[in-house]
Write a protein that holds these residues in place. Structure first.
Motif, short mmCIF file in Angstrom:
data_model
loop_
_atom_site.label_atom_id
_atom_site.label_comp_id
_atom_site.label_asym_id
_atom_site.label_seq_id
_atom_site.Cartn_x
_atom_site.Cartn_y
_atom_site.Cartn_z
N ASN A 94 4.95 3.49 1.69
CA ASN A 94 5.06 3.06 0.30
C ASN A 94 3.99 3.77 -0.52
OD1 ASN A 94 4.66 1.44 -2.16
ND2 ASN A 94 6.14 0.03 -1.21
N ALA A 95 4.42 4.57 -1.49
CA ALA A 95 3.48 5.38 -2.27
C ALA A 95 2.56 4.54 -3.13
CB ALA A 95 4.25 6.36 -3.15
N VAL A 96 2.99 3.34 -3.49
CA VAL A 96 2.17 2.47 -4.34
C VAL A 96 1.20 1.64 -3.50
CG1 VAL A 96 2.20 0.56 -5.99
CG2 VAL A 96 3.93 2.37 -6.12
N PHE A 97 1.72 1.01 -2.44
CA PHE A 97 0.91 0.07 -1.67
C PHE A 97 0.04 0.72 -0.61
CE2 PHE A 97 3.80 -3.07 -3.49
CZ PHE A 97 2.96 -4.14 -3.69
N ALA A 98 0.44 1.85 -0.09
CA ALA A 98 -0.34 2.48 0.99
C ALA A 98 -1.77 2.80 0.57
CB ALA A 98 0.38 3.73 1.50
N PRO A 99 -2.00 3.45 -0.59
CA PRO A 99 -3.39 3.70 -1.01
C PRO A 99 -4.15 2.40 -1.28
CG PRO A 99 -1.85 5.08 -2.25
CD PRO A 99 -1.04 4.06 -1.52
N MET A 100 -3.45 1.43 -1.85
CA MET A 100 -4.08 0.13 -2.13
C MET A 100 -4.48 -0.56 -0.83
SD MET A 100 -2.43 -2.95 -4.37
CE MET A 100 -1.87 -1.73 -5.57
N GLN A 101 -3.61 -0.49 0.16
CA GLN A 101 -3.91 -1.08 1.47
C GLN A 101 -5.16 -0.45 2.08
OE1 GLN A 101 -1.15 -0.32 4.83
NE2 GLN A 101 -1.07 -2.57 5.03
N GLN A 102 -5.25 0.86 1.97
CA GLN A 102 -6.41 1.57 2.52
C GLN A 102 -7.69 1.15 1.80
OE1 GLN A 102 -6.06 5.83 2.43
NE2 GLN A 102 -7.84 6.16 3.73
N GLU A 103 -7.64 1.02 0.49
CA GLU A 103 -8.82 0.60 -0.27
C GLU A 103 -9.25 -0.81 0.11
OE1 GLU A 103 -8.05 0.99 -4.41
OE2 GLU A 103 -7.74 3.18 -4.34
#
Length: 423
Positions: free
Chosen positions: A187-196
């Motif tokens: 998921n392009a939106v949630f994947a970076p957020m999950q990592q943060e």
């Protein structure tokens, strides 16, 4: 100021007769004892261990998961909620005394400013789980905006603020839980957020490991420096995360005091059933949340959402149910233990701060050097020992002195003069 607040059509308040309300002392005593059972894990272990089992620096025991469930259902947030409710009642009781003598809210403001200073000292120099600063700021808002309103307006604003808190904390923490714990790899939106979010959780756990090194191998001055440099914003963050619970509960406490719950003017037959219903329903909802959180792996953001988001409304049911049942029971609570619990409540300020000071030396290597050496079950032993200490000293002290030590100091600072301490 509304007429109901200044010329209430009800019996003369106990505050105006110079007496004490025994039920307030009794419930406050139970609350100050119970709040240690919640705080002990962030005193004897890294602070994150308060909510997150993997925050413990010791290996988990076989029953720790279910002990977390029991703690979440029965203790966490309930004692703080009771304390907040009673603090609101105490704010209004204090103002009744002031108004009866022709005073204004400025004395209360001065009193709360001193409390805020105590809270900041507590946070940075003793233990950063402080609630006094939160109570001081919430109390200032209550006094500045709400204390002169009618009971009905206090109740309405309290309900609206509590619902606002449920929406704010729920949306924020539950969204974080979904974003952090879901499967968002593609998921392009949630994947970076999950990592943060995962990085933020690891930073918190790393801070706990740093705290463990300081408490075991550093000095007291290293500990204070860590609190000031790494957690300077802590009191403000506490205000953000808990103001929409604490302030409404203070307003509810004022309402319950003004309507006579704590001095026996309510019909116990009608109240008891509603109180038990609130307590049982709230506990059942807490149990459902706890088991769901446990079955999801007791993740960092899952436990955060359980503590701050999911349990916000059920906790209100339990806090109000407990407050009513204890207020109804208090007049019948006689005997050696009840008298000592009430005395602990009269010296609640000293017992609360005193407990933090004792634990600072019990767990720090500048004292007994016991930090991060005991698991969940063993830490309950420290709770029991401290309860015995609270019950042992409070009553004999108050038989000889008018106030607890810190209660006396706070009173002197509030009024700007010395009061006689010895009876």
């Amino acid at each position: 100021m509304d007429s109901e607040a200044t010329t209430p059509d009800r019996p003369q308040p106990i505050a105006e007769t110079g007496g004490r309300i025994a039920s307030l002392d009794f419930i406050r005593g139970l609350a100050v004892m119970g709040i240690l059972a919640a705080n002990i894990f962030a005193m004897g272990q890294p602070f994150t261990a308060y909510m997150f089992p993997d925050g413990f620096a010791t290996e988990p025991g076989p029953a720790d998961g279910w002990l977390w469930v029991a703690q979440f259902v029965l203790i966490d947030g309930k004692m703080r909620g009771l304390f907040s409710l009673l603090f609101g009642a105490g704010l209004y009781l204090f103002m009744e005394r002031v108004w009866a003598k022709g005073g204004t809210v400025w004395l209360q403001v001065k009193r709360l400013l001193w409390l805020g200073l105590f809270g900041l000292i507590h946070f940075y120099f003793i233990w950063r789980g402080d609630i006094l600063f939160l109570y001081a700021i919430s109390g200032l808002i209550a006094v500045a905006v709400f204390i002169g309103m009618s009971v009905r307006k206090k109740l309405v604003f309290g309900i609206l603020a509590y619902i606002a808190g449920a929406l704010l904390y729920g949306m924020m923490t539950i969204f974080m839980q979904v974003a952090a714990d879901g499967d968002h790899q593609d998921n392009a939106v949630f994947a970076p957020m999950q990592q943060e979010l995962q990085v933020a959780a690891e930073e918190d756990l790393a801070d706990g490991r740093a705290e463990t090194v300081i408490r075991q191998d550093g000095t007291y001055f290293d500990y204070v420096e860590h609190n000031i440099t790494e957690h300077a914003s802590g009191p403000a963050m506490s205000l953000f995360f808990f103001a929409f619970e604490t302030l409404p509960l203070m307003l509810f406490g004022m309402v319950l005091y003004q309507k006579g719950l704590f001095d026996g003017r309510w019909d116990s037959r009608k109240l008891r059933g509603w109180a038990w219903a609130g307590l049982v329903i709230g506990a059942a909802l807490h149990l459902w949340i706890a088991i769901a959180t446990k079955n999801s792996g007791l993740t960092y953001y899952g436990t955060l959402a359980a503590f701050v988001g999911w349990s916000h409304i059920p906790r209100l049911f339990m806090v109000l149910g407990l407050a009513v049942l204890l207020a109804l029971h208090a007049p019948k609570a006689g005997g050696w233990v009840a008298d000592r619990v009430s005395a602990a409540g009269r010296a609640a300020f000293t017992n609360y701060l005193g407990t933090s000071i004792v634990m600072l030396f019990v767990f720090g290597n500048w004292g007994l050097d016991l930090f991060a050496r005991f698991g969940r079950i063993e830490l309950y032993g420290f709770v029991l020992a401290t309860w015995v200490l609270m019950l042992a000293w409070s009553k004999p002290w108050l038989e000889r002195f008018r106030y607890g030590p810190l209660e006396w100091l706070w009173r002197c600072l509030t009024y700007g003069r010395m009061f006689a301490l010895k009876r």
